[in-house]
Design an enzyme around this catalytic site. Structure first.
Site, short mmCIF file in Angstrom:
data_model
loop_
_atom_site.label_atom_id
_atom_site.label_comp_id
_atom_site.label_asym_id
_atom_site.label_seq_id
_atom_site.Cartn_x
_atom_site.Cartn_y
_atom_site.Cartn_z
N LYS A 170 22.36 -4.58 14.18
CA LYS A 170 20.41 -4.71 14.46
C LYS A 170 20.44 -5.16 15.80
O LYS A 170 20.47 -6.72 15.51
CB LYS A 170 19.45 -4.35 12.79
CG LYS A 170 19.68 -4.54 11.97
CD LYS A 170 18.83 -5.45 10.79
CE LYS A 170 19.08 -4.83 9.68
NZ LYS A 170 18.19 -5.81 8.55
N THR A 223 17.44 -6.90 3.87
CA THR A 223 18.37 -7.16 3.25
C THR A 223 19.42 -8.00 3.73
O THR A 223 19.01 -8.53 4.69
CB THR A 223 19.85 -6.22 3.29
OG1 THR A 223 20.36 -6.06 4.81
CG2 THR A 223 19.46 -4.93 2.52
N ALA A 273 22.13 -10.98 2.98
CA ALA A 273 23.02 -11.22 2.83
C ALA A 273 23.88 -11.26 1.60
O ALA A 273 24.87 -11.00 0.80
CB ALA A 273 24.31 -11.53 4.13
N LYS A 284 12.00 -5.74 14.53
CA LYS A 284 11.08 -6.52 14.03
C LYS A 284 11.44 -8.54 13.96
O LYS A 284 11.17 -8.97 13.56
CB LYS A 284 11.61 -5.79 12.41
CG LYS A 284 13.15 -5.25 11.99
CD LYS A 284 13.61 -6.58 11.17
CE LYS A 284 15.35 -6.73 11.15
NZ LYS A 284 16.36 -8.39 10.90
N ASP A 337 11.54 -4.39 6.48
CA ASP A 337 12.49 -4.91 7.26
C ASP A 337 11.84 -5.53 7.18
O ASP A 337 11.83 -7.46 7.88
CB ASP A 337 13.59 -4.15 7.64
CG ASP A 337 14.72 -5.28 8.48
OD1 ASP A 337 14.68 -6.52 7.57
OD2 ASP A 337 15.08 -4.90 8.82
N ARG A 394 16.32 -15.96 9.69
CA ARG A 394 16.59 -16.72 10.93
C ARG A 394 16.11 -17.24 11.77
O ARG A 394 15.40 -18.35 11.87
CB ARG A 394 18.52 -16.45 11.06
CG ARG A 394 19.66 -16.64 10.63
CD ARG A 394 20.90 -16.15 10.71
NE ARG A 394 20.75 -14.96 10.99
CZ ARG A 394 21.85 -14.35 11.52
NH1 ARG A 394 23.15 -14.78 11.66
NH2 ARG A 394 21.66 -13.49 11.41
N ASN A 395 15.65 -15.85 12.13
CA ASN A 395 14.32 -15.11 13.57
C ASN A 395 12.95 -16.65 12.50
O ASN A 395 12.40 -17.19 13.60
CB ASN A 395 14.29 -13.80 12.96
CG ASN A 395 15.30 -14.07 14.29
OD1 ASN A 395 15.97 -13.89 15.57
ND2 ASN A 395 16.20 -12.40 14.18
#
EC number: 1.1.1.94
Length: 275
Positions: free
Chosen positions: A105, A135, A137, A188, A241, A252-253
């Protein structure tokens, strides 16, 4: 589709490789790091990028791009800013007609190109599909219920890819809007950082809800300007998402931005960070 190649030995690439194995495919995973390849082939784990997950012993890893490219479909899971280089390296080994499924992405920083355009330039002989949606992981690897968008311009190929990757716990929904799926997956990330800042500064849930809603509107307008459809942004690869990434500490963001905003002086460090 009997054999699936996966390019990228990180958490997402490994989770997708495991999913394809659960769907009954023969899977070859390419990783750059020899220790990751050895970990997967010998110990059947990826302790560097997906610790705590036992992998199917039949999942095979390799450092040979030609080996992974010799497949009926290839999932491209390298980081977005390195995806073009990965495709260029794969080009000499790519058989005409083998689909390239973009699973990364982002928008290419150097050209502002969508991943679809970058891959088409390097692999003109490859039909392109996009896999994008809400998603994490680790949850996919654990077999937790997941739904995702699989966008492909060719309906028959799209159906074959859905069948090749779908399982009882991993449900791809078919779309033909590649642009909308890519815009949702890329933008996003920016909104997730903004929501993390809202959380870190203690600006409240009202502000976060407003940011998600108005951010979705801007994301939709951008997708439409690029040729995407608004309904795509209301689905898994857009709103789905965005909700996941902008509200979970697994993101993480979001999880990076929140403590940073909490600690950062206002407003001088913000300008510095943006630069």
């Amino acid at each position: 589709m009997k054999k699936v190649g996966v390019i990228g030995g990180g958490a997402w690439g490994t989770a997708l490789a495991l999913t394809a194995r659960r769907a009954g495919r023969d899977v070859v995973l390419w990783a750059r790091e020899p220790q990751v390849v050895d970990d997967i082939n010998v110990r059947h784990v990826n302790s560097d990028f997906l610790p705590g997950i036992d992998l199917d012993p039949a999942l095979r890893a390799t450092v040979d791009l030609a080996d992974a490219a010799d497949a009926d479909a290839v999932l491209l899971v390298s980081p977005a800013q390195h995806l073009r280089a990965a495709a260029r390296a794969l080009a000499p080994h790519w058989r005409a007609g083998v689909p390239a499924v973009i699973c990364s992405k982002g928008i290419e920083l150097s050209t502002c190109a969508l991943m679809q355009d970058a891959i088409a330039a390097e692999l003109p002989q490859a039909p392109i599909a996009v896999l994008s949606g809400p998603t994490f992981a680790i949850e996919v690897a654990r077999g937790l219920p997941t739904a995702i968008t699989l966008a492909c311009a060719a309906p028959e190929l799209g159906r074959k890819l859905v069948e090749a990757l779908g399982t009882a716990s991993f449900r791809p929904y078919l779309s033909d809007d590649l642009v909308g799926a890519q815009i949702g997956g890329a933008v996003k990330n920016v909104l997730a950082i903004a929501c993390g800042i809202v959380e870190g500064r203690g600006l409240g849930d009202n502000a976060r809800a407003a940011l998600i809603t108005r951010g979705l509107a801007e994301m939709t307008r951008l997708a439409m300007a690029k040729g995407g459809r608004p309904e795509t942004l209301m689905g898994l690869s857009g709103l789905g998402d965005l909700i996941l990434t902008a509200s979970s500490t697994q993101s993480r963001n979001y999880s990076w931005a929140s403590p940073w905003a909490r600690a950062a002086p206002w407003p001088t460090s913000w300008a510095s960070a943006i630069r």
